[in-house]
Scaffold this motif. Structure first.
Motif, mmCIF file in Angstrom:
data_model
loop_
_atom_site.group_PDB
_atom_site.id
_atom_site.type_symbol
_atom_site.label_atom_id
_atom_site.label_comp_id
_atom_site.label_asym_id
_atom_site.label_seq_id
_atom_site.Cartn_x
_atom_site.Cartn_y
_atom_site.Cartn_z
ATOM 1 N N LYS A 143 0.710 -1.204 0.091
ATOM 2 C CA LYS A 143 -0.049 0.000 0.146
ATOM 3 C C LYS A 143 1.035 1.392 -0.227
ATOM 4 O O LYS A 143 0.659 2.214 -0.679
ATOM 5 N N ALA A 144 1.881 1.260 0.770
ATOM 6 C CA ALA A 144 2.820 2.623 1.077
ATOM 7 C C ALA A 144 3.688 2.833 -0.273
ATOM 8 O O ALA A 144 3.929 3.833 -0.808
ATOM 9 N N GLU A 145 3.856 1.747 -0.948
ATOM 10 C CA GLU A 145 4.740 1.688 -2.107
ATOM 11 C C GLU A 145 4.124 1.614 -3.256
ATOM 12 O O GLU A 145 4.929 1.889 -4.371
ATOM 13 N N GLY A 146 2.818 1.659 -3.353
ATOM 14 C CA GLY A 146 1.859 1.644 -4.469
ATOM 15 C C GLY A 146 1.889 0.336 -5.443
ATOM 16 O O GLY A 146 1.750 0.170 -6.665
ATOM 17 N N ARG A 147 2.182 -0.451 -4.653
ATOM 18 C CA ARG A 147 2.265 -1.928 -5.463
ATOM 19 C C ARG A 147 0.986 -2.723 -5.755
ATOM 20 O O ARG A 147 0.079 -1.980 -4.944
ATOM 21 N N LYS A 148 0.707 -3.546 -6.423
ATOM 22 C CA LYS A 148 -0.627 -3.822 -6.982
ATOM 23 C C LYS A 148 -1.180 -5.166 -6.452
ATOM 24 O O LYS A 148 -2.366 -5.475 -6.481
ATOM 25 N N LYS A 149 -0.156 -5.806 -6.153
ATOM 26 C CA LYS A 149 -0.376 -7.292 -5.630
ATOM 27 C C LYS A 149 0.481 -7.930 -4.796
ATOM 28 O O LYS A 149 1.733 -7.692 -4.719
ATOM 29 N N VAL A 150 -0.039 -8.850 -3.845
ATOM 30 C CA VAL A 150 0.709 -9.655 -2.958
ATOM 31 C C VAL A 150 0.530 -11.069 -3.201
ATOM 32 O O VAL A 150 -0.674 -11.617 -3.421
ATOM 33 N N THR A 151 1.499 -11.601 -3.312
ATOM 34 C CA THR A 151 1.544 -13.386 -3.544
ATOM 35 C C THR A 151 2.018 -14.005 -2.521
ATOM 36 O O THR A 151 3.351 -13.854 -1.957
ATOM 37 N N ALA A 152 1.218 -14.961 -1.753
ATOM 38 C CA ALA A 152 1.770 -15.685 -0.692
ATOM 39 C C ALA A 152 2.322 -16.854 -1.310
ATOM 40 O O ALA A 152 1.723 -17.695 -2.169
ATOM 41 N N ILE A 153 3.549 -17.444 -0.661
ATOM 42 C CA ILE A 153 4.269 -18.562 -1.204
ATOM 43 C C ILE A 153 4.165 -19.633 0.072
ATOM 44 O O ILE A 153 4.615 -19.506 1.024
ATOM 45 N N HIS A 154 4.088 -20.907 -0.314
ATOM 46 C CA HIS A 154 3.819 -21.898 0.698
ATOM 47 C C HIS A 154 3.846 -23.329 -0.150
ATOM 48 O O HIS A 154 4.267 -23.508 -1.261
ATOM 49 N N LYS A 155 3.742 -24.283 1.128
ATOM 50 C CA LYS A 155 3.635 -25.776 0.829
ATOM 51 C C LYS A 155 2.436 -26.143 1.476
ATOM 52 O O LYS A 155 2.796 -27.431 1.901
ATOM 53 N N ALA A 156 1.368 -25.572 1.242
ATOM 54 C CA ALA A 156 0.448 -26.073 1.944
ATOM 55 C C ALA A 156 -0.562 -27.475 1.418
ATOM 56 O O ALA A 156 -1.285 -27.929 2.262
ATOM 57 N N MET A 207 -0.746 -28.441 7.906
ATOM 58 C CA MET A 207 -1.145 -27.481 9.170
ATOM 59 C C MET A 207 -0.137 -26.363 9.386
ATOM 60 O O MET A 207 -0.818 -25.327 9.431
ATOM 61 N N THR A 208 0.839 -26.549 9.092
ATOM 62 C CA THR A 208 1.933 -25.313 9.248
ATOM 63 C C THR A 208 1.678 -24.256 8.255
ATOM 64 O O THR A 208 1.226 -23.234 8.371
ATOM 65 N N ASP A 209 2.120 -24.698 7.044
ATOM 66 C CA ASP A 209 1.860 -23.678 5.786
ATOM 67 C C ASP A 209 0.352 -23.484 5.608
ATOM 68 O O ASP A 209 0.046 -22.374 4.915
ATOM 69 N N GLY A 210 -0.436 -24.610 5.842
ATOM 70 C CA GLY A 210 -1.910 -24.163 5.837
ATOM 71 C C GLY A 210 -2.245 -23.215 6.731
ATOM 72 O O GLY A 210 -3.242 -22.151 6.236
ATOM 73 N N LEU A 211 -1.776 -22.818 7.941
ATOM 74 C CA LEU A 211 -2.210 -21.805 8.576
ATOM 75 C C LEU A 211 -1.588 -20.547 8.239
ATOM 76 O O LEU A 211 -2.289 -19.636 8.178
ATOM 77 N N PHE A 212 -0.338 -20.676 7.644
ATOM 78 C CA PHE A 212 0.162 -19.412 6.948
ATOM 79 C C PHE A 212 -0.559 -19.029 5.845
ATOM 80 O O PHE A 212 -0.821 -17.696 5.890
ATOM 81 N N LEU A 213 -1.022 -19.784 5.002
ATOM 82 C CA LEU A 213 -1.807 -19.331 3.957
ATOM 83 C C LEU A 213 -3.190 -18.918 4.284
ATOM 84 O O LEU A 213 -3.473 -17.748 3.679
ATOM 85 N N GLU A 214 -3.825 -19.625 5.130
ATOM 86 C CA GLU A 214 -5.344 -19.071 5.609
ATOM 87 C C GLU A 214 -4.980 -17.752 6.225
ATOM 88 O O GLU A 214 -6.004 -16.991 6.113
ATOM 89 N N THR A 215 -3.972 -17.663 7.161
ATOM 90 C CA THR A 215 -3.976 -16.191 7.713
ATOM 91 C C THR A 215 -3.521 -15.332 6.670
ATOM 92 O O THR A 215 -4.253 -14.103 6.870
#
Length: 361
Positions: free
Chosen positions: A185-198, A203-211
């Motif tokens: 938001k501050a830098e005028g960026r358009k997209k955020v991509t979450a990287i995972h192995k859910a 459970m672990t990466d699943g929690l990260f992704l869901e969050t």
């Protein structure tokens, strides 16, 4: 050991690179901002010397508190206190032994200071020949910096069987996801991509992704998607232009950062910052000590110089930050004085001199 130092730019540029102790000198610093500096291992002393020389030329009002922790020396409470007090630090790479030895000193500092966000911009630099010469590479990796596989919880269950605990918490995942969206938001960026192995670590990466998905709902103006880490690495090599801001757990962020550094020309070009609520440490984005060229005046200081410009912006010294960054980029764009990794033949001292001369022009 702590030293308060000031540096003469021309002396640094013409002296034996890496001999930081040769430049020690007291300065009162009454009108200067104190910054902790950790030269580190390998090429660390050479590239931190380069930054100090450039800062002197740019008349940056900095007083350095230098801590030598090279050669595996432990992180002292005095060092942690210095960073806590000064709020900012500049750090060269620190070597971590393989198989044996103590915990990573990088991780030790991150945890002691709760530097939970590792921010690594990977943007193509004009004048550097890269594999994707016709593709606009401009991405930012935001890596959770304290948990995951780097939690350091390993044990032997029975001989021949070891266990490593990967820790992911909702609190830390929320914090890093929100940091990524606020950064975008501050830098005028358009997209955020979450990287995972859910798909595997459900459970672990699943929690990260869901969050990350939950936090994304708070920022409807910013697009959100997610990608599995192995596919992400392939996509970075094939189509890096599709990425904008990437938010990752700890280990995956390290992998993605090194791919990102390769995309812009190598480990000597990427800058990075470890950020927390109470302090920030600025360093190269790729943490290679480059021991094979240490002390040979061959190191590329660009990554740490750009990190130092990030540090100055963080300190609200925007004019000085712009002066340093523009000088570095101008020298590279001119392609007259480039280090070996950028296709030139210049030494660290010669590259530093060129940046200093650009500042003085």
């Amino acid at each position: 050991m702590l030293h308060r130092v000031s540096f003469n730019a021309q002396r640094i540029a013409s002296s034996n690179v890496g001999s930081i102790r040769n430049y020690l000198g007291y300065t009162s610093g009454l009108d200067k901002r104190k910054v902790t500096v950790i030269p580190g291992d390998g090429i660390g002393p050479e590239i931190t010397s380069s930054v100090m020389g450039v800062f002197q030329a740019a008349k940056v009002p900095i007083e350095w508190e230098v801590f030598d922790v090279s050669g595996g020396q432990p992180i002292s409470q005095e060092l942690i206190a210095s960073i806590s007090r000064n709020k900012v630090a500049l750090k060269g790479p620190l070597y971590t032994t393989i198989l044996s030895g103590s915990q990573s000193r990088n991780m030790e500092m991150r945890k002691a200071l709760d530097l939970y966000a590792h921010v690594i911009p990977c943007k193509k630099i004009d004048g550097v020949n890269v594999r994707h010469s016709d593709v606009p590479v401009d991405l930012v990796v935001i890596r959770e910096n304290t948990q995951g596989e780097y939690s350091g919880l390993e044990q032997t269950l029975v001989p021949g069987v070891v266990q490593s605990l990967k820790i992911i918490t909702k609190e830390a995942s929320t914090r890093i996801a929100r940091y990524a969206f606020e950064y975008a938001k501050a830098e005028g960026r358009k997209k955020v991509t979450a990287i995972h192995k859910a798909n595997i670590q459900k459970m672990t990466d699943g929690l990260f992704l869901e969050t990350c998905k939950q936090v994304a709902k708070e920022y409807p103006e910013i697009a959100f998607d997610h990608m599995i880490i192995d596919n992400c690495c392939m996509q970075l090599v094939m189509k890096p232009e599709q990425f904008d801001v990437m938010v990752t757990p700890n280990l995956y962020g390290n992998l993605v950062t090194n791919v990102g550094a390769a995309l812009i020309g190598g480990p000597g070009l990427a800058a990075g910052a470890n950020v927390g609520e109470r302090a920030a440490i600025f360093e190269m984005g790729a943490h290679h000590v480059a021991a094979d060229i240490a002390g040979q005046d061959k190191a590329n200081p660009t990554g740490l110089l750009l990190a130092s410009a990030m540090m100055l912006k963080h300190m609200k010294m925007d004019e000085h930050a712009t002066k340093v960054e523009n000088a570095v980029r101008k020298v590279i764009a001119d392609r007259k004085v480039l280090t070996l990794d950028m296709g030139g033949s210049a030494s660290t001292k010669e590259f530093t001199n060129a940046v200093i001369n650009e500042i003085n022009n």
